[in-house]
Design an enzyme around this catalytic site. Structure first.
Site, PDB file in Angstrom:
ATOM      1  N   CYS A   2       0.741  -1.129  -0.066  1.00 17.02           N
ATOM      2  CA  CYS A   2      -0.086  -0.018   0.139  1.00 17.02           C
ATOM      3  C   CYS A   2       0.927   1.225   0.080  1.00 17.02           C
ATOM      4  CB  CYS A   2      -0.740  -0.140   1.098  1.00 17.02           C
ATOM      5  SG  CYS A   2      -1.710  -1.673   1.428  1.00 17.02           S
ATOM      6  N   ARG A  27       3.162   1.599  -6.814  1.00 11.33           N
ATOM      7  CA  ARG A  27       3.487   0.643  -5.754  1.00 11.33           C
ATOM      8  C   ARG A  27       2.219  -0.527  -5.802  1.00 11.33           C
ATOM      9  NH1 ARG A  27       6.443   2.151  -1.221  1.00 11.33           N
ATOM     10  NH2 ARG A  27       5.084   1.021   0.264  1.00 11.33           N
ATOM     11  N   TRP A  74      -3.327  -1.965  -1.391  1.00 10.41           N
ATOM     12  CA  TRP A  74      -3.266  -3.253  -2.332  1.00 10.41           C
ATOM     13  C   TRP A  74      -3.722  -4.459  -1.387  1.00 10.41           C
ATOM     14  CZ3 TRP A  74      -1.259  -5.271  -6.733  1.00 10.41           C
ATOM     15  CH2 TRP A  74      -0.565  -6.420  -6.725  1.00 10.41           C
ATOM     16  N   ASN A 100       0.000   0.168   6.089  1.00  7.42           N
ATOM     17  CA  ASN A 100       0.703  -0.595   5.037  1.00  7.42           C
ATOM     18  C   ASN A 100       1.297  -1.799   5.784  1.00  7.42           C
ATOM     19  OD1 ASN A 100       2.321  -1.539   3.044  1.00  7.42           O
ATOM     20  ND2 ASN A 100       3.569  -0.084   3.061  1.00  7.42           N
ATOM     21  N   GLY A 101       1.143  -3.011   5.406  1.00  9.13           N
ATOM     22  CA  GLY A 101       1.940  -4.238   6.121  1.00  9.13           C
ATOM     23  C   GLY A 101       0.696  -5.218   6.733  1.00  9.13           C
ATOM     24  N   GLU A 487      14.221 -21.927 -14.300  1.00  8.02           N
ATOM     25  CA  GLU A 487      13.648 -20.548 -14.083  1.00  8.02           C
ATOM     26  C   GLU A 487      15.053 -19.598 -14.310  1.00  8.02           C
ATOM     27  OE1 GLU A 487      11.121 -18.723 -13.477  1.00  8.02           O
ATOM     28  OE2 GLU A 487      12.030 -16.894 -12.673  1.00  8.02           O
ATOM     29  N   LYS A 491      14.568 -16.409 -16.992  1.00  7.66           N
ATOM     30  CA  LYS A 491      14.739 -15.007 -16.556  1.00  7.66           C
ATOM     31  C   LYS A 491      15.708 -14.429 -17.659  1.00  7.66           C
ATOM     32  CE  LYS A 491      12.625 -14.289 -14.631  1.00  7.66           C
ATOM     33  NZ  LYS A 491      11.231 -14.637 -13.844  1.00  7.66           N
ATOM     34  N   GLU A 494      14.128 -13.979 -21.175  1.00 11.57           N
ATOM     35  CA  GLU A 494      13.140 -12.934 -21.060  1.00 11.57           C
ATOM     36  C   GLU A 494      13.798 -11.549 -21.235  1.00 11.57           C
ATOM     37  OE1 GLU A 494       9.242 -12.931 -18.593  1.00 11.57           O
ATOM     38  OE2 GLU A 494      11.156 -13.626 -17.336  1.00 11.57           O
ATOM     39  N   HIS A 510      22.791 -36.689 -23.383  1.00 14.84           N
ATOM     40  CA  HIS A 510      21.605 -37.294 -24.377  1.00 14.84           C
ATOM     41  C   HIS A 510      21.266 -36.087 -25.677  1.00 14.84           C
ATOM     42  CE1 HIS A 510      21.472 -40.609 -21.680  1.00 14.84           C
ATOM     43  NE2 HIS A 510      21.495 -39.913 -20.684  1.00 14.84           N
ATOM     44  N   LYS A 609       3.194  -8.358 -18.612  1.00 13.86           N
ATOM     45  CA  LYS A 609       3.189  -8.554 -17.192  1.00 13.86           C
ATOM     46  C   LYS A 609       2.121  -9.600 -17.051  1.00 13.86           C
ATOM     47  CE  LYS A 609       4.682  -8.789 -13.270  1.00 13.86           C
ATOM     48  NZ  LYS A 609       5.813  -9.450 -12.981  1.00 13.86           N
TER      49      LYS A 609
HETATM   50  O1  M6R Z   1       0.701 -14.087 -13.777  1.00 14.63           O
HETATM   51  P1  M6R Z   1       1.163 -15.492 -13.824  1.00 14.63           P
HETATM   52  O2  M6R Z   1       2.262 -15.931 -12.573  1.00 14.63           O
HETATM   53  O3  M6R Z   1       0.130 -16.582 -14.101  1.00 14.63           O
HETATM   54  O4  M6R Z   1       2.165 -15.568 -14.887  1.00 14.63           O
HETATM   55  C1  M6R Z   1       2.644 -16.588 -15.692  1.00 14.63           C
HETATM   56  C2  M6R Z   1       3.470 -16.189 -16.715  1.00 14.63           C
HETATM   57  O5  M6R Z   1       3.136 -15.526 -17.706  1.00 14.63           O
HETATM   58  C3  M6R Z   1       4.774 -15.534 -16.139  1.00 14.63           C
HETATM   59  O6  M6R Z   1       5.379 -16.136 -14.922  1.00 14.63           O
HETATM   60  C4  M6R Z   1       5.774 -15.151 -17.009  1.00 14.63           C
HETATM   61  O7  M6R Z   1       6.589 -16.464 -17.415  1.00 14.63           O
HETATM   62  C5  M6R Z   1       6.855 -14.095 -16.489  1.00 14.63           C
HETATM   63  N1  M6R Z   1       7.170 -13.191 -17.285  1.00 14.63           N
HETATM   64  C6  M6R Z   1       8.099 -14.809 -16.116  1.00 14.63           C
HETATM   65  O8  M6R Z   1       9.172 -13.684 -15.549  1.00 14.63           O
END
Ligand code: M6R
Length: 614
Positions: A2, A27, A74, A100-101, A487, A491, A494, A510, A609
């Site tokens: 928040c 935020r 939030w 906030n918290g 992961e 990252k 992306e 393999h 996002k």
């Molecule tokens: O909002 P979600 O967690 O469902 O999103 C899933 C993916 O679209 C999300 O994790 C995407 O892979 C990210 N950009 C990863 O950094």
């Protein structure tokens, strides 16, 4: 996460509060509100939705007064709604607060207040605070500051608070623990806010409150107090950042800020669930989900999600199978929804999504529900479609994540998954009492260990400066290190646009080894002690073909010193909890590679996002 604002001065408060709230919009929020003292009364205006709605309402029907507090909420406890929005007031409307918290012991406090006849209007944890302040205020015969100090002693959890009292229209009281607050003295009054951008229009000389401190703001000065009310002195800090960087808390990008917020985010995910039983032993307890027979008797757990959340799901598979000995199937949501999966009414289905709005994930959840499954959601977004449609919801409490690349949303998802797996393991008799104590202690130590990793960020910055131009980067690992490798590769691709892949290290021979040459960097995540020798051999295999290498392993391990070009070490935790820590170096590496390549890590090309379409 928040946003809080407060103003006491000589001008109309409401427009100042609204402008300040707009500076805190980054935020993230789902509702907004203000409270202003007009004469001897507090007037509150608050509503779900954008600040613009609140602004419009105030333009149409202004609230007059030169003292006020404001808030962007939030949602964490209770859905986004007008009634759950802040400010909250006591029953007589003479005290108003914004918060906030998260108040971890709010259920107990609420029960205690209800037993004394207090009627609650909202579902928030915050509302208990204002009623307790009122209780002490009445009990002390009107000593407002004492009432606040007494109240703070009862609160477990985190808070930043701004408090108005119509009996004391000459002051605002503010307090903080584990959530930021900054105060500033301007020409026309005194200000308080969650972050500097909200103050910059009025002053650049600010006072940062420390944890446990209370500030009393008057029109022309600020008094700082310790937790027992003792007077404190603090020099002001001059802020010379530009406004844009101030909104990122001084970090160049939201992504870096969010990577650095992980210790707190993980602690917020953990805190409300890790409790003490009657004998003061640590016990995991989700207020929101009871691990009843459906869980303990489940023959199978199914986890479905997309992207980073899917990787959290794979860690979940390893964790549930290791700790609770239940078979787990993990599916990418877009596959699950179309591949005609086999349903069993006795399955526990877990759906993971930070946004709670991902189209494929929602479709997977609906399919599971249509086929009789009970669906448990792990999400960061109260009020999201997922949170509304799932049968039960576990919130990750990561706070808003602005950067497209998920970082703190991921580690908090993983934290929630571990808590579930460990508790289920205990209930199913698979985790002994001493092991349970060891694991819960290890989980409590994670936020601090994450801080220690972040303190070494320069090592990864330097490493990225040497390798950001590699044509290919591969991540490999075994057991719990494999999903972390996945992961890590996601990252990096992306945000740096480097061709990056992950594989289980045992798969190297393999196929993937055919791609390895001197244009390749291979990063090995190596936290599973029993498999160190095997990983060391894999690294030899790639370095002998010209690849550069990095190993991420525990402090004090020397198995890789002579094998790898670079070794990044982590403070050690239980092997099966390692993803909570071992992913952090990869996040930093990806971030620094993106910056070296001139990319904006917060807004990677072609990505959104929240993926709300197929
Ligand atoms: O909002 P979600 O967690 O469902 O999103 C899933 C993916 O679209 C999300 O994790 C995407 O892979 C990210 N950009 C990863 O950094």
């Amino acid at each position: 996460m928040c946003g809080i604002t407060g103003y006491i001065g000589y001008d109309e408060a409401a427009p100042i509060l609204i402008r300040a709230l707009k500076k805190l919009e980054y935020r993230g929020y789902d509702s907004a509100g203000v409270a202003v003292i007009d004469g001897e009364k507090i007037f509150v205006r608050k509503m779900k939705g954008r600040i613009e709605l609140l602004d419009k309402s105030l333009l149409e029907a202004p609230l007059s007064g030169t003292v006020g507090i404001g808030h962007t909420r939030w949602a964490t406890h209770g859905e986004p709604s007008d009634i759950n929005s802040h400010p909250h007031t006591d029953s007589e409307g003479r005290i108003a607060i914004v918060h906030n918290g998260i108040i971890e012991n709010y259920v107990k406090l609420k029960q205690w207040l209800q037993s004394r006849g207090v009627v609650f209007r909202s579902d928030t944890d915050t509302e208990v605070i204002v009623h307790i302040i009122n209780y002490f205020y009445r009990a002390s015969g009107g000593a407002m500051l004492d009432a606040v100090l007494e109240t703070l002693k009862l609160l477990n959890g985190s808070y930043a608070l701004a408090i108005l009292s119509s009996d004391y229209p000459d002051r605002i009281i503010a307090a903080r623990k584990d959530n930021p607050l900054v105060a500033g003295l301007g020409k026309n009054g005194v200000f308080i806010a969650s972050d500097i951008p909200a103050l910059l229009e009025h002053t650049r000389d600010v006072i940062f409150l420390n944890d446990g401190e209370v500030a009393v703001l008057y029109r022309d000065h600020i008094e700082l107090r310790g937790g027992d009310g003792e007077a404190l002195k603090r020099e002001t800090t001059h802020i010379d950042w530009d406004i844009d960087s101030a909104e990122k808390g001084g970090y160049p990008h939201f992504m870096l800020k969010e990577i650095f917020e992980q210790p707190k985010a993980m602690s917020d995910a953990l805190g409300p669930r890790l409790k003490k039983d009657a004998s003061a032993n640590a016990i995991i307890d989700f207020d929101e989900v009871k691990l009843d027979e459906r869980w303990t008797q489940a023959r199978r757990i199914v986890i479905t999600a997309c992207g980073t959340a899917y990787h959290a799901g794979i860690i979940g598979k390893y964790a549930f199978e290791r700790l609770a000995r239940v078979p787990v199937e993990v599916d990418i949501a877009s596959e699950y929804r179309y591949r005609d999966p086999v349903f069993d009414r006795n399955d526990v289905v877990i759906v993971i999504s930070q946004s709670g709005e991902t189209a494929d994930t929602l479709a997977a959840m609906r399919l599971a529900k249509q086929n009789g499954a009970q669906v448990f959601a792990i999400t960061n977004a109260p009020g999201s479609t997922l949170s509304r449609e799932a049968d039960a919801v576990i919130y990750t409490y990561a706070g808003p994540e602005i950067g497209v690349a998920s970082t703190k949303a991921f580690t908090t998802q993983v934290m929630c998954v571990y808590l579930l797996a460990l508790e289920l393991g205990r209930l199913r008799g698979c985790v002994s009492a001493p092991a349970y104590r060891r694991y819960t202690a290890a989980l409590s130590a994670i936020p601090n260990q994450a801080r220690q990793i972040l303190d070494k960020k320069e090592l990864l910055q330097r490493f990225a400066a040497r390798h950001f131009n590699k044509a290919k980067v591969f991540f490999m690992g075994r057991q719990f290190d494999y999903p972390v490798s996945m992961e890590s590769a996601l990252k990096l691709k992306e945000i740096s646009y480097t061709h990056s892949e992950a594989f289980a290290a045992g798969e190297l021979k393999h196929g993937p080894i055919a791609l390895v040459d001197s244009s390749t960097l291979v990063a090995a995540i190596a936290t599973q002690r029993a498999l160190f020798e095997k990983i060391a051999s894999n690294i030899r295999e790639v370095t002998s073909r010209g690849a550069a290498s990095l190993v991420i392993t525990w402090q004090g391990v020397d198995s890789f010193d002579t094998v790898s070009d670079e070794v990044f070490t982590l403070p050690e935790t239980e092997g099966c909890l390692s993803p909570l820590l071992s992913v952090i170096p990869s996040q930093l590496f990806a971030y620094y590679c993106a910056v070296q390549r001139g990319n904006d890590p917060d807004k990677p090309r072609n990505l959104a996002k929240s993926v709300t379409v197929e």
